[in-house]
Design an enzyme around this catalytic site. Structure first.
Site, mmCIF file in Angstrom:
data_model
loop_
_atom_site.group_PDB
_atom_site.id
_atom_site.type_symbol
_atom_site.label_atom_id
_atom_site.label_comp_id
_atom_site.label_asym_id
_atom_site.label_seq_id
_atom_site.Cartn_x
_atom_site.Cartn_y
_atom_site.Cartn_z
ATOM 1 N N ASN A 9 1.017 -1.197 0.037
ATOM 2 C CA ASN A 9 0.057 0.061 0.136
ATOM 3 C C ASN A 9 0.910 1.233 0.033
ATOM 4 O O ASN A 9 1.461 1.411 0.933
ATOM 5 C CB ASN A 9 -0.711 0.101 1.436
ATOM 6 N N TRP A 10 0.898 1.853 -1.163
ATOM 7 C CA TRP A 10 1.825 3.000 -1.182
ATOM 8 C C TRP A 10 1.388 4.472 -0.725
ATOM 9 O O TRP A 10 1.982 5.335 -0.522
ATOM 10 C CB TRP A 10 2.179 3.246 -2.667
ATOM 11 N N LYS A 11 -0.053 4.301 -0.279
ATOM 12 C CA LYS A 11 -0.524 5.431 0.312
ATOM 13 C C LYS A 11 -0.455 6.772 -0.740
ATOM 14 O O LYS A 11 -0.409 6.562 -1.856
ATOM 15 C CB LYS A 11 -0.012 5.763 1.508
ATOM 16 N N HIS A 95 -9.529 1.092 4.561
ATOM 17 C CA HIS A 95 -8.385 1.378 5.068
ATOM 18 C C HIS A 95 -8.564 2.210 6.461
ATOM 19 O O HIS A 95 -9.354 3.082 6.303
ATOM 20 C CB HIS A 95 -7.386 1.910 4.341
ATOM 21 N N GLU A 97 -7.004 4.340 7.796
ATOM 22 C CA GLU A 97 -6.817 6.062 7.482
ATOM 23 C C GLU A 97 -7.999 6.669 6.728
ATOM 24 O O GLU A 97 -8.183 7.740 7.116
ATOM 25 C CB GLU A 97 -5.581 6.185 6.730
ATOM 26 N N GLU A 167 -5.650 -5.110 10.375
ATOM 27 C CA GLU A 167 -4.769 -4.086 10.701
ATOM 28 C C GLU A 167 -5.197 -3.469 12.001
ATOM 29 O O GLU A 167 -5.880 -2.711 12.074
ATOM 30 C CB GLU A 167 -4.751 -3.224 9.630
ATOM 31 N N GLY A 173 1.907 1.990 10.510
ATOM 32 C CA GLY A 173 2.687 3.453 10.646
ATOM 33 C C GLY A 173 3.369 3.797 12.009
ATOM 34 O O GLY A 173 3.860 5.037 11.925
ATOM 35 N N SER A 213 3.028 -2.119 10.567
ATOM 36 C CA SER A 213 4.345 -2.114 10.759
ATOM 37 C C SER A 213 5.213 -3.491 10.365
ATOM 38 O O SER A 213 6.069 -3.791 10.883
ATOM 39 C CB SER A 213 4.797 -1.838 12.048
ATOM 40 N N GLY A 234 2.600 -1.022 4.268
ATOM 41 C CA GLY A 234 2.735 0.230 4.043
ATOM 42 C C GLY A 234 3.983 0.865 3.768
ATOM 43 O O GLY A 234 4.878 0.372 2.725
ATOM 44 N N GLY A 235 4.656 1.493 4.919
ATOM 45 C CA GLY A 235 5.957 2.202 4.593
ATOM 46 C C GLY A 235 7.215 1.355 4.095
ATOM 47 O O GLY A 235 7.888 1.570 3.179
HETATM 48 C C1 PEP Z 1 -0.981 0.296 5.945
HETATM 49 O O1 PEP Z 1 -0.885 1.163 5.377
HETATM 50 O O2 PEP Z 1 -1.761 -0.669 5.673
HETATM 51 C C2 PEP Z 1 0.364 -0.286 6.791
HETATM 52 C C3 PEP Z 1 -0.114 -1.457 7.264
HETATM 53 O O3 PEP Z 1 1.051 0.703 7.032
HETATM 54 P P1 PEP Z 1 2.638 0.235 7.723
HETATM 55 O O4 PEP Z 1 2.976 -0.844 7.256
HETATM 56 O O5 PEP Z 1 3.453 1.277 7.557
HETATM 57 O O6 PEP Z 1 2.111 0.103 9.030
#
Ligand code: PEP
Length: 267
Positions: A9-11, A95, A97, A167, A173, A213, A234-235
């Site tokens: 997930n590049w957001k 998601h 967010e 999640e 994040g 994470s 994500g990150g």
């Molecule tokens: C996400 O955006 O779904 C996520 C899990 O982010 P991160 O891996 O950065 O916690």
């Protein structure tokens, strides 16, 4: 049989040029990682270019959201058929967010999942509790509500094709991932609920992946857990090397579990 499912997930990161460069660098590495379903979810603007760059590879492309109407006066929204036409085959829905920053509810998530299926997209439906909810021991109640309302009206066939991303909001994040035991407990609970509400066969086929994470260092331990079928990253997915490492370690953990004859999870 569920094969590991790993989605980046590049957001709101990466321009069209950056997305294409990433896909070109990533696809030869992904070719070596067979037996894993790999998806990259760029921003809407880069969907088409990323899909073109990933053509004829084992890398799928997904959007990060959709609107439930096909077309109309909905300024700023993008529909399932538009996403499909751009070359994507998957879409992330609900998601955290989007739930916390943009007012998504279990009801809007439900409409979006139905719209995704109608457009021929595979939905990746996100659920998970906040830290407050976990500390108040409400995790299972929250998950039950999100599953019941979010998946209301779906058929058993659709559940079999669905990807659910567990999640925990406190892990997204933050650099603080759920422990493997916490992930295993939540995933086991989700699987049981799916069995109860949608039947054993479809529950066995539904992928339940973990997000929050995930990094190269913790991927193996998380993926070794029963009922953890993959990851939403994500990150750590923004960098090709780090994401390749996560996919490779997740694949290895799933293969090791199969070799050990341990039940549950992706094999
Ligand atoms: C996400 O955006 O779904 C996520 C899990 O982010 P991160 O891996 O950065 O916690």
């Amino acid at each position: 049989m569920r094969i590991p499912f790993i989605c980046a997930n590049w957001k709101m990161y990466k321009t069209v040029d950056e997305a294409v460069k990433y896909v070109k660098e990533f696809r030869p590495r992904a070719r070596e990682l067979d037996g894993v379903e790999i998806v990259l979810a760029p921003p809407f603007t880069a969907l088409h270019a990323a899909a073109e760059a990933a053509r004829n590879s084992n890398v799928g492309i997904g959007a990060q959201d959709l609107y439930w109407e096909r077309e109309g006066a909905y300024t700023g929204e993008v529909s399932g058929p538009m996403i499909r036409e751009a070359g994507a085959e998957y879409v992330i829905v609900g998601h955290s967010e989007r739930r916390t920053l943009f007012g998504e509810t279990d009801d809007t998530v439900n409409r979006k999942i139905a719209a995704a299926f109608a457009a021929g997209l595979c939905p990746i439906a996100c659920i998970g509790e906040t830290l407050d909810q976990r500390e108040r021991q409400e995790t299972f109640d929250v998950l039950d509500r999100q599953i019941k309302r979010g998946l209301d009206g779906l058929t058993s066939e659709q559940i079999a094709q669905l990807v659910i991303a567990y999640e925990p909001v406190w892990a997204i994040g933050t650099g603080r991932n759920a422990t493997p035991a916490q992930a295993a407990e939540a995933h086991g609970h989700i699987r049981k609920r799916l069995q109860h509400w949608f039947g054993r066969d479809s529950a066995e086929l539904c992928h339940v992946i973990y997000g929050g994470s995930v990094k190269p260092d913790n991927a193996s331990d998380l993926m070794a857990q029963p009922d953890v079928d993959g990851a939403l990253v994500g990150g750590a997915s923004l960098d090709v090397r780090s994401f390749v490492e996560i996919v490779a370690r997740s694949r290895q953990a799933a293969l090791a579990r199969r070799a050990a004859g341990r039940p549950g999870g992706a094999v």
